[in-house]
Design a protein around this motif. Structure first.
Motif, PDB file in Angstrom:
ATOM      1  N   SER A  17       0.826  -1.207   0.000  1.00  0.00           N
ATOM      2  CA  SER A  17       0.000   0.000   0.000  1.00  0.00           C
ATOM      3  C   SER A  17       0.860   1.257   0.000  1.00  0.00           C
ATOM      4  O   SER A  17       1.993   1.250   0.503  1.00  0.00           O
ATOM      5  CB  SER A  17      -0.895   0.027   1.244  1.00  0.00           C
ATOM      6  OG  SER A  17      -1.777  -1.080   1.269  1.00  0.00           O
ATOM      7  N   ARG A  19       0.065   5.796   0.196  1.00  0.00           N
ATOM      8  CA  ARG A  19      -0.905   6.891   0.213  1.00  0.00           C
ATOM      9  C   ARG A  19      -0.256   8.126  -0.402  1.00  0.00           C
ATOM     10  O   ARG A  19       0.792   8.582   0.067  1.00  0.00           O
ATOM     11  CB  ARG A  19      -1.391   7.205   1.626  1.00  0.00           C
ATOM     12  CG  ARG A  19      -2.557   8.193   1.607  1.00  0.00           C
ATOM     13  CD  ARG A  19      -3.166   8.422   2.963  1.00  0.00           C
ATOM     14  NE  ARG A  19      -2.458   9.432   3.730  1.00  0.00           N
ATOM     15  CZ  ARG A  19      -3.019  10.235   4.635  1.00  0.00           C
ATOM     16  NH1 ARG A  19      -4.331  10.129   4.869  1.00  0.00           N
ATOM     17  NH2 ARG A  19      -2.306  11.101   5.306  1.00  0.00           N
ATOM     18  N   TYR A  79      -6.251  13.030  -1.066  1.00  0.00           N
ATOM     19  CA  TYR A  79      -5.444  11.838  -0.822  1.00  0.00           C
ATOM     20  C   TYR A  79      -5.866  10.712  -1.773  1.00  0.00           C
ATOM     21  O   TYR A  79      -7.018  10.652  -2.201  1.00  0.00           O
ATOM     22  CB  TYR A  79      -5.620  11.358   0.617  1.00  0.00           C
ATOM     23  CG  TYR A  79      -5.324  12.405   1.649  1.00  0.00           C
ATOM     24  CD1 TYR A  79      -6.346  13.182   2.205  1.00  0.00           C
ATOM     25  CD2 TYR A  79      -4.015  12.636   2.074  1.00  0.00           C
ATOM     26  CE1 TYR A  79      -6.079  14.156   3.136  1.00  0.00           C
ATOM     27  CE2 TYR A  79      -3.740  13.611   3.013  1.00  0.00           C
ATOM     28  CZ  TYR A  79      -4.775  14.366   3.544  1.00  0.00           C
ATOM     29  OH  TYR A  79      -4.497  15.329   4.476  1.00  0.00           O
ATOM     30  N   GLN A  81      -5.462   6.695  -1.371  1.00  0.00           N
ATOM     31  CA  GLN A  81      -5.011   5.505  -0.668  1.00  0.00           C
ATOM     32  C   GLN A  81      -5.021   4.345  -1.647  1.00  0.00           C
ATOM     33  O   GLN A  81      -6.073   4.024  -2.217  1.00  0.00           O
ATOM     34  CB  GLN A  81      -5.932   5.192   0.515  1.00  0.00           C
ATOM     35  CG  GLN A  81      -5.572   3.937   1.271  1.00  0.00           C
ATOM     36  CD  GLN A  81      -4.238   4.022   1.980  1.00  0.00           C
ATOM     37  OE1 GLN A  81      -3.915   5.047   2.588  1.00  0.00           O
ATOM     38  NE2 GLN A  81      -3.440   2.966   1.894  1.00  0.00           N
TER      39      GLN A  81
END
Length: 115
Positions: A17, A19, A79, A81
């Motif tokens: 992951s 961000r 943002y 994600q």
């Protein structure tokens, strides 16, 4: 005039992951839509996700269920994600802000998904 500054890119393994953040400054009240685009080598720039001033969100089919766009109006920041990243997600990711008359772009941040 609007200025966009992105951060958060990098190298991540498949399944990982990241961000991304995009802070806007300047005439932010003129912005109607905020979004993220990406461009892989040899390919055209494509929409990843966008959010309007009233919160309508659009995702590209290839990121649905994996990426989430959100905005913090107090910080004029958007943002992205990104979860369950795949090697095909490798690209330069660009922040975008659109007003009624202009389209603004960030400088781009590299996202590389590789083991």
């Amino acid at each position: 005039q609007v200025q966009l500054v992105e951060s958060g890119g990098g190298l991540v393994q498949p399944g990982g992951s990241l961000r991304l953040s995009c802070a806007a400054s300047g005439n932010v009240l003129s912005i109607n839509v905020r979004g993220w685009y990406r461009q892989a080598p040899g390919k055209q720039r494509e929409l990843v996700a966008s959010v309007t001033g009233i919160g309508r969100i659009t995702y590209a089919d290839f990121v649905k269920g994996r990426f989430t766009i959100s905005r913090d109006n107090a910080k004029s920041t958007v943002y992205l994600q990104m979860n369950s990243l795949k090697p095909d997600d490798t690209a330069v990711y660009y922040c975008n802000a659109a007003s009624a008359r202009y389209n603004y772009w960030g400088q781009g941040t590299q996202v590389t998904v590789s083991s």
